[in-house]
Design a protein around this motif. Structure first.
Motif, mmCIF file in Angstrom:
data_model
loop_
_atom_site.group_PDB
_atom_site.id
_atom_site.type_symbol
_atom_site.label_atom_id
_atom_site.label_comp_id
_atom_site.label_asym_id
_atom_site.label_seq_id
_atom_site.Cartn_x
_atom_site.Cartn_y
_atom_site.Cartn_z
ATOM 1 N N LEU A 1 0.836 -1.206 0.000
ATOM 2 C CA LEU A 1 0.000 0.000 0.000
ATOM 3 C C LEU A 1 0.867 1.251 0.000
ATOM 4 C CD1 LEU A 1 -2.724 1.428 0.195
ATOM 5 C CD2 LEU A 1 -2.685 1.027 2.672
ATOM 6 N N ALA A 2 1.876 1.282 0.879
ATOM 7 C CA ALA A 2 2.751 2.448 0.929
ATOM 8 C C ALA A 2 3.597 2.562 -0.327
ATOM 9 C CB ALA A 2 3.642 2.377 2.165
ATOM 10 N N ALA A 3 4.036 1.421 -0.836
ATOM 11 C CA ALA A 3 4.891 1.442 -2.026
ATOM 12 C C ALA A 3 4.105 1.932 -3.239
ATOM 13 C CB ALA A 3 5.471 0.046 -2.274
ATOM 14 N N VAL A 4 2.861 1.480 -3.362
ATOM 15 C CA VAL A 4 2.020 1.975 -4.447
ATOM 16 C C VAL A 4 1.809 3.477 -4.296
ATOM 17 C CG1 VAL A 4 -0.340 1.939 -5.354
ATOM 18 C CG2 VAL A 4 0.867 -0.214 -4.926
ATOM 19 N N GLY A 5 1.594 3.885 -3.052
ATOM 20 C CA GLY A 5 1.404 5.325 -2.805
ATOM 21 C C GLY A 5 2.596 6.140 -3.283
ATOM 22 N N ALA A 6 3.791 5.663 -2.971
ATOM 23 C CA ALA A 6 4.986 6.397 -3.390
ATOM 24 C C ALA A 6 5.085 6.467 -4.914
ATOM 25 C CB ALA A 6 6.232 5.716 -2.808
ATOM 26 N N CYS A 7 4.776 5.369 -5.573
ATOM 27 C CA CYS A 7 4.850 5.354 -7.037
ATOM 28 C C CYS A 7 3.775 6.246 -7.659
ATOM 29 C CB CYS A 7 4.728 3.931 -7.566
ATOM 30 S SG CYS A 7 6.176 2.918 -7.180
ATOM 31 N N LEU A 8 2.607 6.254 -7.032
ATOM 32 C CA LEU A 8 1.510 7.070 -7.558
ATOM 33 C C LEU A 8 1.869 8.549 -7.520
ATOM 34 C CD1 LEU A 8 -1.457 6.846 -8.557
ATOM 35 C CD2 LEU A 8 -2.164 7.176 -6.182
ATOM 36 N N ASP A 9 2.575 8.969 -6.481
ATOM 37 C CA ASP A 9 3.004 10.363 -6.402
ATOM 38 C C ASP A 9 3.847 10.728 -7.630
ATOM 39 O OD1 ASP A 9 1.779 10.693 -3.997
ATOM 40 O OD2 ASP A 9 3.596 10.462 -2.784
ATOM 41 N N ARG A 10 4.641 9.755 -8.066
ATOM 42 C CA ARG A 10 5.559 10.036 -9.182
ATOM 43 C C ARG A 10 4.895 9.768 -10.527
ATOM 44 N NH1 ARG A 10 7.998 10.635 -12.892
ATOM 45 N NH2 ARG A 10 10.173 10.342 -13.498
ATOM 46 N N TYR A 11 3.993 8.766 -10.554
ATOM 47 C CA TYR A 11 3.339 8.376 -11.807
ATOM 48 C C TYR A 11 1.825 8.398 -11.603
ATOM 49 C CZ TYR A 11 8.037 6.484 -12.676
ATOM 50 O OH TYR A 11 9.400 6.336 -12.809
ATOM 51 N N PRO A 12 1.207 9.544 -11.836
ATOM 52 C CA PRO A 12 -0.226 9.684 -11.457
ATOM 53 C C PRO A 12 -1.157 8.738 -12.205
ATOM 54 C CG PRO A 12 0.805 11.818 -11.878
ATOM 55 C CD PRO A 12 1.783 10.785 -12.342
ATOM 56 N N ASN A 13 -0.754 8.253 -13.346
ATOM 57 C CA ASN A 13 -1.641 7.315 -14.064
ATOM 58 C C ASN A 13 -1.237 5.846 -13.855
ATOM 59 O OD1 ASN A 13 0.707 7.642 -15.455
ATOM 60 N ND2 ASN A 13 -0.251 7.503 -17.496
ATOM 61 N N LEU A 14 -0.632 5.599 -12.724
ATOM 62 C CA LEU A 14 -0.163 4.252 -12.371
ATOM 63 C C LEU A 14 -1.290 3.212 -12.349
ATOM 64 C CD1 LEU A 14 2.529 2.941 -11.097
ATOM 65 C CD2 LEU A 14 1.342 3.168 -8.920
ATOM 66 N N CYS A 15 -1.011 2.031 -12.850
ATOM 67 C CA CYS A 15 -1.896 0.871 -12.663
ATOM 68 C C CYS A 15 -1.168 -0.165 -11.802
ATOM 69 C CB CYS A 15 -2.249 0.244 -14.009
ATOM 70 S SG CYS A 15 -3.223 1.338 -15.049
ATOM 71 N N VAL A 16 -1.956 -1.055 -11.209
ATOM 72 C CA VAL A 16 -1.378 -2.061 -10.313
ATOM 73 C C VAL A 16 -1.763 -3.461 -10.770
ATOM 74 C CG1 VAL A 16 -1.446 -3.028 -7.984
ATOM 75 C CG2 VAL A 16 -1.226 -0.558 -8.298
ATOM 76 N N LEU A 17 -0.785 -4.308 -10.909
ATOM 77 C CA LEU A 17 -1.045 -5.728 -11.190
ATOM 78 C C LEU A 17 -0.784 -6.510 -9.905
ATOM 79 C CD1 LEU A 17 -1.533 -8.242 -12.879
ATOM 80 C CD2 LEU A 17 0.794 -8.062 -13.744
ATOM 81 N N HIS A 18 -1.832 -7.158 -9.439
ATOM 82 C CA HIS A 18 -1.803 -7.858 -8.157
ATOM 83 C C HIS A 18 -1.822 -9.366 -8.404
ATOM 84 C CE1 HIS A 18 -4.330 -9.225 -4.474
ATOM 85 N NE2 HIS A 18 -3.058 -9.208 -4.143
#
Lengths: 283, 283, 283, 283, 283, 283
Positions: free
Chosen positions: C113-130
């Motif tokens: 959750l925190a790691a995705v948050g950090a990436c989202l700050d840098r890449y606002p159109n981030l997608c997540v593969l779980h």
């Protein structure tokens, strides 16, 4: 009968009178000739059940939506099959009389003989589905007629060989293979069982060593080259709707008291699906 | 040669002069660079063999119906490959001279080099089938030319690269892959081996880490993504009839003396099938 | 941020400023409800990485040919998610700002959750593969909204549910399955991901319990019936070329400090391939 | 010399130039004849050190108040003692030249021979205190003069037998006992050491198997009937003030890479006290 | 009698006709009510014996200087005490008739009953020294008169209670303690045994659980608070010279076939000293 | 309060209303900073209790002759101390109000804080006897005031430092030792406790890591150099007659769910003696 209090399987009710399907542990491994320890199985299955959800996505059924009881463990002596057999039958008879479906947690495979006997008393046209790595068709083992290695031969004595079906077998003596083939016990597909069963009540005896030892290393007689978990699950799901009136899941064998490893989760998930199959067959 | 008395493999005769196929343990792991312990392998394989039947249903052969000897374990030093190699060759030579088929229980993979050497002395047109997760084709490893990681390169030095066939490999350096591909050692199917062998005598060197680490966790260099047990068995069964004149089963590596876990049954079942293949190729 | 010195992953450079892909361990397992121990994961992954080659034959890439850094382990408290989350984000932000790709070694799944948050700050159109055995879509677990069992629900809160893709799932409550199906998170094939991603940056969150417990018994919530190693590898290789900007590999859970077994090699090989995929997506 | 990055021992500084006492791991076990694995020792000692406080109440000293460095592990080949010995001596020489006190983490006992050699170069009147369950006075073992079983005999070759003191021994051949008694190496009390040392510099070689196997089961040659932990500690504390110029702690032998059990804490606490003794002898 | 070939204990001769003292394994644990596994004991004792020297410094005797035979393991059924007892007695009788001293490796404690019976036939004034954590004086256990928990009561039936001496006991029911005290079986010192024995032949029955579970965790009924190894050794050494005509060492219980841990060295060292005591009493 | 059904301790009555002494498990280990797992402790203690007799020969008391209840395990969240503390206090209050003596099975040491709080409400002049390897007197640990490492400091906040007695301690920071000595908490003998207690009600908090790690390896923070089992037992027996109104036995920490090894018998025997001491103090 004396019962030993145990943890309960997942969300099972500890008041067995509330159950349509009723779990009972039989911690007996007195004839295990290679690696004993299945006496510790029922306990470890219950502890590891907590890692599972109560919901089965493939069956679309939930343990929380059925009436499941858990009697704890039957007190049995360490040795002396006759007494063990008596206690199993006497504890199952009243459950069966009330129309409940007992699911026995082994313990070793010989306990199936007594459990089948109890069900046969109630359902005279009972058939048995034997899922196992081993044929278990010896007539004697070490001069003994009642052992885990002769159990299906003794079941045949009770029912006749045409009411026993075997699936998953991959090990036996030359003589056992000859017998199984001549009698025709080995079946290949769930639909074949359905055909041969023809609506009669079914007892499911599931020796967990049918799984590959990589999936379930904690067992009394690991036989390499077994089933993957999903192969077993697919087979079980294909039995859905068959009138299972009793079942056992046996031969999960932890290394010591309170020392079962992660394959406890494997045993527990098989038990969950077997319980749901029993329920599915009730209605 | 000094031999250390051990338990015997399944129903093997402890008088090796009675054997057409003869087991011998070589408890050496002196170049294992990651996880040592294959020195404990021969002993654990024999202990776990007791869980198996002597009958192989797929091969329709029974160990009790063949002449199988078990010499026990060769005494070898902990370090010093030259001396180990000498003892292996000197103990195999008389067996080969009498037309017996030696099956070596490792120990680590380097011992195959000496065993191949002994067989080559007797069968000058020998070919080698190498079943393994790793290519083992480095020329040196840690400045050493004789290690488990260079063994097939050394075997090639003996036989020439066109008489070495590799199957099951999934790991190596970029250079090893390049070499294997340029030389053409990697084969895909049993029939390809049969073709390339063309009736010449075959040595089978089977590194158990070709199996997935879930199947055989107790090994010196576990490499995830390996074979399932039935994949290996099917491959072996397809070799039936090839003239195998010597074989080894190596790299089963228990955690300590007397501490092998259930994957001992895996190693033992592979050994049973290899023995039967050797017998099948004799006639 | 305080970092604890550790062994390095395979041939990684211990000077992280040299890395394009940068490993960082987060030894946190504070919400593991069944079996804790993933705090010992990062350390054991690095130790077992030594059994592997740096070369991946399927990807035809070699760790020695890329710039890989290893920061060691982030110091985190045993309990208290807010502080842990803060430290993860603050340690990832500068890496992301420099265009590096962080690969987080868990630890438990909540850290994603925190790691995705950090990436989202840098890449606002981030997608997540779980990639996981479990849906992890509960809204609360034991009255807590931030646990390993709710982590993907919280990720959905951050990104919206249409930017989360799930693969490999086989366990959940009836409600979680209903939600996953209504939202449409579950995807079947790599090409479906490629289509839905449409070139946007991807975060890969890989819970190792997607593998069958036979492959990876050391995990916090073993769920029988999972993927074989080669199934996971084939899936990962099919992602080649996708622009992965961050990743985690979580839930490898040894039994104690310095007590990880051979499934450490499994975790390490997955990490090797994930690193190479990150590198492959850079160019 | 090549060093492998590792975790650090407790609060040690990872910049060795800052240390007055300097740790260095030597993961070599090439002559272990019974149970290998001490190659995994240095790593496991460091991991388990985290369970300890840095403060020793009996010595009233704190690791945080001294200058302690940790170099990581020396890269050594799996076999080939000559090369290993060379690397040990070459890596210790510059430390000794600067007046630092090296503390070597084994690995097996043979490494003491090279470490003593390095110290002897710097301190020509060096004496050696050998704490061990075994006499290690064989002249040869399996035709080899350089093994863990001959190490003290070789040390005697270097120093003369009157500069070697042995404490804690309880196992040996009839010949070794005869020799030890005739030469008079065995001492009973710390004060006897103090007397015989007479102010000369001391090297402390501590084979952890001096402890009872219940205290330290993870060792290469467990010998029942050994010391309790407090007996060893009391002995060590009584050495306080002796001018220890080098030391080793050897033969802690985990079952595998990353598989050390709780006796890692035992080894680590011995190392903590040895470090503090070295510091106490400096001033 | 059928014997199963095994490894030999240390330097024992595999030709039993050469032995004055003769080892024989009895892998039976059919009445173990808590934790089975002592069936794997004889094998593991032999494997771990290799870590020991043949020389005992306290007794100043060497196994290599006596005539020691090792028969391997007696084949016995998994259950059925009567048959097991018969085979034990029939295999011991000829040894005793030739004046040899049999040392039985258990297996569980009930086997002592048959071994004492065999010795009594040969030495009618036999006395028994019982070293154990448990009194084993129940008259019945689970309605059975022949179990590990009743064995000394049955021995008393054979010999009379005044010829049984107990040492090391720390556990029993209130009734057992009452009986032991009223009969006066419990002795405190070796000299008391010497006095009460008065030159009569002695059978030594040594249940290894007399040791603390930290020393020997692998046992069927671990009872905390037991002897340290040196306490047991001192006791045994004080028996030197007594005319021991037969002995057993029982209840070492590994977790599985080929799965005995380091406490195998503990059991083996006790066996070494017992063998030497038997030899010392011969002359 | 929700209770989870468990096995019962030895012969305990599963109807707690029948008990004068009442067991309750608290499977919480949320602040364990090194090795978690004490959440699995209560379950494993109960399973291993079956190896024990109900009779204590030293106390000459029998569990079967007292009224002992066992409530099973309290359901607690994985993290979040405030909620855990609340549940512990609310479940203990009614027991205390009825004059029953609760014995809490941990779980980690922090739970003692809530249990002491509950007892203090009922017995305002309560004193606490703290048996432990560690001082547990930090004011904060990782910025947290409520952890296993600060628990006795918090207990002092409740009671005042003059009502806390510590025995068995051997580890702490320099500051903790200074504080303990200045406040005078450390006591040496049972008679000293008796004197300082002066008839006031006593709470006994027993951290099992006071035992040597050889005796109890399965614990959260093993500290070498601890008590032998008989030392602890002698100490406890010397407390006989003191008015113990509540107690806990904490920090037994198995490796996983259903994976407790033989040190479970150690924990269980301590619990048996503590129960009997509670009973002895009632009358």
């Amino acid at each position: 009968m004396t019962w030993k209090r145990t943890a309960t399987f997942l969300c099972a009710d500890s008041s067995p009178e509330n159950g349509d399907v009723v779990l009972m542990g039989v911690p007996f491994d007195g004839t295990s000739c290679f690696r004993p320890g299945s006496r510790f199985g029922p306990h470890s299955i219950r502890i590891w059940s907590d890692v599972l959800e109560s919901f089965s996505p493939e069956l679309d059924m939930d343990l929380e939506e059925i009436r499941l009881g858990d009697l704890g463990d039957l007190e049995v002596p360490v040795a002396g099959w006759d007494e063990v057999a008596l206690r199993i039958r006497e504890s199952m008879a009243p459950l069966l009389a009330e129309g409940k479906i007992p699911v026995v947690l082994g313990g070793e495979h010989l306990i199936s003989l007594a459990a089948v006997g109890a069900c046969l008393d109630r359902y005279p046209n009972l058939c048995v589905l034997h899922v196992d790595a081993h044929l278990d068709l010896r007539d004697e083992y070490e001069s003994d007629r009642h052992t885990h290695a002769t159990v299906m031969r003794r079941v045949m004595d009770l029912l006749g060989s045409d009411r026993v079906f075997q699936w998953g077998v991959r090990s036996g003596t030359r003589e056992e293979w000859k017998m199984a083939r001549s009698v025709g016990t080995i079946i290949d597909t769930p639909s074949e069982i359905r055909d041969r069963l023809g609506g009669r009540p079914l007892y499911l005896s599931l020796d967990l060593d049918v799984l590959d030892p990589s999936i379930l290393p904690e067992t009394g007689a690991p036989e390499p080259g077994g089933l993957f978990f999903r192969e077993l699950l697919n087979f079980l799901h294909a039995l859905r709707g068959l009138p299972i009136v009793g079942a056992d899941v046996v031969e999960y064998s932890p290394a010591g008291p309170g020392m079962g490893g992660p394959s406890g989760a494997v045993a527990a998930k098989v038990v969950r699906e077997v319980i749901l199959l029993c329920e599915a067959g009730r209605t």
